[in-house]
Design a protein around this motif. Structure first.
Motif, PDB file in Angstrom:
ATOM      1  N   SER A 263      -2.511  13.771  -7.823  1.00  0.00           N
ATOM      2  CA  SER A 263      -3.306  13.126  -6.882  1.00  0.00           C
ATOM      3  C   SER A 263      -3.520  11.632  -7.032  1.00  0.00           C
ATOM      4  CB  SER A 263      -4.444  13.638  -8.221  1.00  0.00           C
ATOM      5  OG  SER A 263      -4.586  12.710  -9.565  1.00  0.00           O
ATOM      6  N   ARG A 264      -1.989  11.189  -7.365  1.00  0.00           N
ATOM      7  CA  ARG A 264      -1.741   9.974  -7.310  1.00  0.00           C
ATOM      8  C   ARG A 264      -2.302   9.304  -5.918  1.00  0.00           C
ATOM      9  NH1 ARG A 264       3.366   6.804  -9.720  1.00  0.00           N
ATOM     10  NH2 ARG A 264       4.154   7.292  -7.617  1.00  0.00           N
ATOM     11  N   LEU A 265      -2.584   8.577  -5.551  1.00  0.00           N
ATOM     12  CA  LEU A 265      -3.116   7.525  -4.269  1.00  0.00           C
ATOM     13  C   LEU A 265      -1.758   6.600  -3.840  1.00  0.00           C
ATOM     14  CD1 LEU A 265      -7.010   6.646  -3.470  1.00  0.00           C
ATOM     15  CD2 LEU A 265      -6.104   8.969  -3.671  1.00  0.00           C
ATOM     16  N   CYS A 266      -1.344   6.693  -5.290  1.00  0.00           N
ATOM     17  CA  CYS A 266      -0.254   5.788  -4.353  1.00  0.00           C
ATOM     18  C   CYS A 266       0.683   5.910  -3.827  1.00  0.00           C
ATOM     19  CB  CYS A 266       0.226   4.275  -5.409  1.00  0.00           C
ATOM     20  SG  CYS A 266      -0.723   4.021  -6.368  1.00  0.00           S
ATOM     21  N   LYS A 267       1.151   5.297  -2.315  1.00  0.00           N
ATOM     22  CA  LYS A 267       2.056   5.998  -1.161  1.00  0.00           C
ATOM     23  C   LYS A 267       2.898   5.395  -0.871  1.00  0.00           C
ATOM     24  CE  LYS A 267       0.108  10.175  -2.050  1.00  0.00           C
ATOM     25  NZ  LYS A 267       0.437  11.362  -2.552  1.00  0.00           N
ATOM     26  N   CYS A 272       2.172   1.557  -8.688  1.00  0.00           N
ATOM     27  CA  CYS A 272       0.763   2.262  -9.169  1.00  0.00           C
ATOM     28  C   CYS A 272       0.835   0.829 -10.965  1.00  0.00           C
ATOM     29  CB  CYS A 272       1.154   3.607 -10.025  1.00  0.00           C
ATOM     30  SG  CYS A 272      -0.546   4.218 -10.666  1.00  0.00           S
ATOM     31  N   ILE A 273      -0.317   0.951 -10.715  1.00  0.00           N
ATOM     32  CA  ILE A 273      -0.247  -0.166 -12.403  1.00  0.00           C
ATOM     33  C   ILE A 273      -1.902   0.508 -13.633  1.00  0.00           C
ATOM     34  CG2 ILE A 273      -0.951  -2.148 -12.957  1.00  0.00           C
ATOM     35  CD1 ILE A 273       0.386  -3.164  -9.956  1.00  0.00           C
ATOM     36  N   ASN A 274      -0.872   0.554 -14.045  1.00  0.00           N
ATOM     37  CA  ASN A 274      -2.037   1.329 -15.423  1.00  0.00           C
ATOM     38  C   ASN A 274      -3.148   0.352 -15.626  1.00  0.00           C
ATOM     39  OD1 ASN A 274      -0.882   3.605 -15.991  1.00  0.00           O
ATOM     40  ND2 ASN A 274       0.836   3.142 -16.832  1.00  0.00           N
ATOM     41  N   TYR A 298      -4.114   2.339  -0.779  1.00  0.00           N
ATOM     42  CA  TYR A 298      -4.588   3.648  -0.805  1.00  0.00           C
ATOM     43  C   TYR A 298      -4.780   4.440  -0.186  1.00  0.00           C
ATOM     44  CZ  TYR A 298      -6.982   0.676  -5.356  1.00  0.00           C
ATOM     45  OH  TYR A 298      -6.414  -0.083  -5.765  1.00  0.00           O
ATOM     46  N   LEU A 299      -4.229   4.323   0.951  1.00  0.00           N
ATOM     47  CA  LEU A 299      -4.678   4.882   2.451  1.00  0.00           C
ATOM     48  C   LEU A 299      -3.183   5.662   2.406  1.00  0.00           C
ATOM     49  CD1 LEU A 299      -6.172   2.852   5.017  1.00  0.00           C
ATOM     50  CD2 LEU A 299      -7.655   4.524   4.332  1.00  0.00           C
ATOM     51  N   PRO A 300      -2.994   7.401   2.713  1.00  0.00           N
ATOM     52  CA  PRO A 300      -2.305   8.012   2.613  1.00  0.00           C
ATOM     53  C   PRO A 300      -1.453   7.554   3.599  1.00  0.00           C
ATOM     54  CG  PRO A 300      -4.085   9.472   3.807  1.00  0.00           C
ATOM     55  CD  PRO A 300      -4.161   7.821   3.420  1.00  0.00           C
ATOM     56  N   GLN A 301      -0.903   6.862   4.534  1.00  0.00           N
ATOM     57  CA  GLN A 301       0.046   6.180   5.285  1.00  0.00           C
ATOM     58  C   GLN A 301       0.828   4.987   4.320  1.00  0.00           C
ATOM     59  OE1 GLN A 301      -2.680   5.850   6.337  1.00  0.00           O
ATOM     60  NE2 GLN A 301      -3.394   3.842   7.663  1.00  0.00           N
TER      61      GLN A 301
END
Length: 761
Positions: A263-267, A272-274, A298-301
């Motif tokens: 489910s992670r948005l970072c693509k 990704c940063i906690n 945050y966008l899929p691309q």
């Protein structure tokens, strides 16, 4: 073959259906075509959005904190979060959202009526930024609360401000406690609620009819005298608002958990940063573009490569060609040149002869030598500057005066900065043993292997150096076994450092509020501690040449050694009071729950303020309850008020700690201590006893159950029998065989004392 074709058609149909319906896991969402990216000129970037399918929403959630409404009843339209919170800005890079927050105020009218309005922002998934906001209250008869949830528990802070006339208020915008006060906000606070109150309904300060409170972004607030002269109509009609900065995050899982779940948005091209530091009250994570990439992470691309070569040849040397790469760029020297096109030297000709190279090498070597020499000179000069700075701090903090006054006595050791840095392992956070309103306390070991407590105090006002030195001298000369001994100080730093003896058994507050320790904390031990602390305060008020008012007497400032001997500590708020001096008019300092109401009302500090605070400590010893707790019902929130109510109702033993109330032999002592506590808690200071009277009464109460022939040197509460305490088996006094045969002391002979206080039951 026909079956395979049929299966392929079905598979493609299923995939298209899932994409159109948006039923993919979060992060693979395709933003619907109807989504808008702004409202009223304010950008609304995903994961925030306007309209269904345009914002991030956790799977199975019915609602989302990322959902925004564009309210077109305004011109221009305004983006609204929740029901009515206006959005000013959303930052993806900082994971922040700036909101417009209404103020809280209480205004008193001339007809003795008042109008109260408080501010509330219920944002469970957002935390207010601790580094970019502060809590502010303005008024000349004002105290204000800031409340919320912090890590799932209730949290509150606040401040107070008073002034007599408008000319008392600083004219340069400073918020210094006169007309304006402010408080820091900790990390992890959600669900904010602010309230403003007045002490005296603004009577006597008619120029300032309103108390105001609000959290505000650091860069959006500047105090003005005009803030104090606004009336109710201004706050009702103009409805002032101030920007507040909040932190936000994605989901309820950290980066690795969201990655496993898919489910992670970072693509692509993101990291990704906690959530950490001041965002610790939130679960989840945030995304950011990697260096060399830009866009919405945050966008899929994902993020797109930045073409650094588009402008100004990417900053390359004029003799180089900029070539864009994925996530970066290169500067390639043109034909006939070599070197680093990005570097300061740029590209140099490939036909350079040996002589210029030698010259260049010689110049380079000279530069290196000059740099080394310059570094050494700078280092030597820096050491001199540090030495001069330490000498300056030493003089500023009164070191010369202190040396002069200590020249004839061996009462105090002057430590150097190196001594205390070694003792605390350079003030390692692992050595912190306490934090308070007046400094931080570290545990340390000085060269003789003695354990000490080192307190870094708040900054000392240069105008009060003489008073600070006098206080150190008095503390160093106090010869009382029940006062934490001051061993020395360090004056070479900007803020003075005080070195005390180390007491190893925690505070009275710890023992009274620990369910495991309280049952072993017998009545005899409690009564002895009360007597010891009373003797200390009496000693400070009446025995030493220049009396001292402690001003922050509370159970957290009473330390205990392994034998439960009381040690009064923390004189950071104390004041010296010459015998012939009028009551001190000071800024009110202390701890809520222990503060003398008369002192809070008049700002006049007297010895009776310590008496009131000690009365609260007596009630803590009787009840094992906290002086102030928002976990209790409102009527029980303030322990002193709740205790006085029970005494008035003749229901004392409804509130007494069951661990001590079951001992029949101690009932009369408990009643007398309760009556003494009530006397200490009288509203007017002149009606309270002196600490000398209190200490005398406690000594009398201690002897109630002693046999007349008992050795006065042997204590009923194990003062000289530490072994029993260490075993956790305190010795009991047998009151049944003798009992107290004497008469009540002078305290109980005072007219109306017993009838007015009630004996409890």
């Amino acid at each position: 073959m026909g079956y395979q074709k049929h299966f392929l058609i079905i598979l493609i149909s299923l995939v298209l259906t899932r994409i159109i319906s948006g039923s993919e896991a979060p992060g693979s969402l395709v933003i619907a075509s109807h989504c808008t990216s702004e409202c009223g000129g304010i950008a609304i970037p995903y994961p925030f959005g306007i309209g269904e399918g345009c914002y991030y929403k956790e799977k199975d959630d019915l609602s989302s904190s990322m959902s925004i409404t564009c309210n077109h009843t305004f011109n221009p339209p305004k983006p609204i979060l929740g029901t009515n919170i206006q959005i000013l800005n959303i930052s993806l890079k900082e994971a922040e959202i700036h909101l417009n927050n209404k103020i809280s105020f209480k205004c008193d009218k001339s007809d003795n009526s008042s109008y109260l309005s408080y501010s509330r922002i219920n944002l469970r998934t957002f935390t207010i930024s601790s580094s970019k906001n502060k809590f502010v209250a303005t008024g000349c008869d004002t105290f204000a609360w800031f409340k919320g949830k912090r890590y799932g528990k209730n949290y509150s802070t606040g401040c107070m401000t008073t002034c007599n006339e408008l000319n008392d208020v600083a004219n340069d915008g400073r918020c210094n406690g006169v007309g304006c006060c402010q408080a820091s906000i900790p990390d992890g606070v959600t669900n904010l609620k602010t309230k403003a109150y007045s002490y005296n309904h603004h009577i006597g300060v008619e120029f300032n009819p309103c108390s105001v409170a609000y959290p505000v972004a650091n860069d959006a607030f500047k105090f003005s005298k005009q803030n104090l002269t606004q009336n109710l109509s201004y706050y009702l009609n103009d409805r002032p608002k101030f920007p507040v900065v909040y932190n936000w995050g994605i989901g309820t899982k950290n980066c690795s958990e969201a990655e496993k779940e898919g489910s992670r948005l970072c693509k692509n091209n993101t990291e990704c940063i906690n959530l950490t530091h001041e965002q610790q009250g939130l679960d989840g994570y945030r995304c950011d573009c990697k260096e060399g990439y830009s866009g919405n992470p945050y966008l899929p691309q994902g993020c797109q490569d930045i073409d650094e070569c588009k402008e100004n040849n990417g900053g390359c040397d004029k003799k180089a060609h900029c070539k864009n790469t994925d996530g970066g760029y290169n500067c390639e020297c043109l034909k006939g040149y070599h070197g680093n096109g990005k570097g300061a030297d740029g590209c140099i000709s490939s036909n350079t002869s040996l002589k210029p190279v030698i010259i260049t090498a010689g110049i380079g070597g000279s530069i290196v030598i000059l740099l080394v020499v310059g570094f050494l000179l700078h280092w030597i000069n820096g050491e001199r500057r540090i030495k001069k700075l330490r000498e300056s701090f030493f003089r500023q903090n009164g070191g010369l005066i202190l040396h002069q006054k200590l020249s004839s006595m061996d009462a105090l050791k002057i430590f150097t900065t190196q001594d205390l840095e070694i003792a605390t392992d350079k003030y390692n956070e692992m050595n912190i043993i306490g934090r308070g309103g007046y400094g931080i306390v570290y545990k340390g070991i000085i060269p003789n292997n003695q354990l000490v407590a080192i307190k870094r105090s708040l900054k000392v006002d240069p105008g009060q150096v003489e008073q600070f030195i006098n206080e150190i001298l008095i503390l160093s000369q106090i010869n009382n076994r029940n006062v934490v001994r001051l061993l020395g100080c360090c004056l070479e730093t900007e803020v003075p450092l005080l070195v005390y003896e180390y007491i190893n058994n925690g505070t009275l507050y710890d023992h009274l509020n620990d369910e495991a320790k309280a049952p072993l904390f017998t009545w005899n031990i409690r009564l002895r501690i009360a007597s010891e602390v009373a003797q200390v305060l009496s000693y400070l008020h009446t025995t030493i040449s220049t009396p001292v008012i402690h001003r922050d007497m509370k159970s957290m400032n009473i330390l205990l050694d392994e034998c439960y001997t009381a040690k009064v500590a923390d004189f950071g708020a104390s004041r010296l009071v010459p015998v012939d001096q009028e009551p001190l008019a000071t800024m009110v300092l202390g701890t809520l729950g222990y503060l003398d109401p008369e002192y809070m009302q008049t700002s006049e500090l007297t010895e009776k303020s310590d008496v009131y605070s000690f009365g609260v400590v007596l009630v803590e010893l009787l009840t094992s309850k906290k002086a102030l707790s928002y976990q209790r019902p409102e009527v029980e929130r303030c322990l002193a008020m709740h205790f006085l109510l029970k005494m008035k109702e003749d229901r004392l033993f409804d509130i007494i700690d069951k661990n001590i109330a079951n001992s029949q032999g101690d009932i009369e002592q408990i009643k007398k201590v309760a009556n003494l506590a009530k006397w200490c808690l009288f509203l007017k200071g002149e009606d309270r006893p002196t600490m000398k009277e209190v200490a005398t009464e406690l000594e009398g109460i201690k002897t109630m159950n002693k046999h007349p022939w008992q050795d006065p040197k042997s204590s009923f509460d194990q003062e000289n029998d530490c072994e029993h305490i260490l075993r956790g088996i305190p010795k009991d006094d047998d009151g049944s065989s003798g009992g107290y045969s004497g008469k009540d002391s002078d305290l109980y002979k005072r007219p109306g004392f017993i009838s007015s206080l009630g004996g409890g039951r």
